[in-house]
Design a protein around this motif. Structure first.
Motif: not given
Length: 74
Positions: A66-70
């Motif tokens: 998963t995108n950690p910055f989302e």
């Protein structure tokens, strides 16, 4: 032991700092100034990958990437 004085000292320090600059340019400065080139090469290299084959399903104790910055939605 002879000490460097005057222009020889300045030349030595300049050569030292210049060599550090030359060594860091291809490692740090060039990639930061040419981001689009690296993005393009990543897209070309990853176009042939089948991510579903590489990334695990829900089996095991591994989660999908998963995108950690989302922003997380609850």
């Amino acid at each position: 032991m002879a000490y460097l004085k005057g222009w020889k000292y300045v030349a030595f320090i300049s050569a030292f700092v210049g060599s550090i600059g030359l060594a860091t340019y291809p490692i740090i400065i060039y990639p930061m100034t040419h981001v689009d080139d690296y993005k393009k090469s990543q897209q070309e290299n990853r176009a042939q990958l089948d991510q579903s084959r590489i990334q695990p399903e829900s089996g095991g104790n591994l989660s999908k990437w998963t995108n950690p910055f989302e922003k997380k939605t609850n």
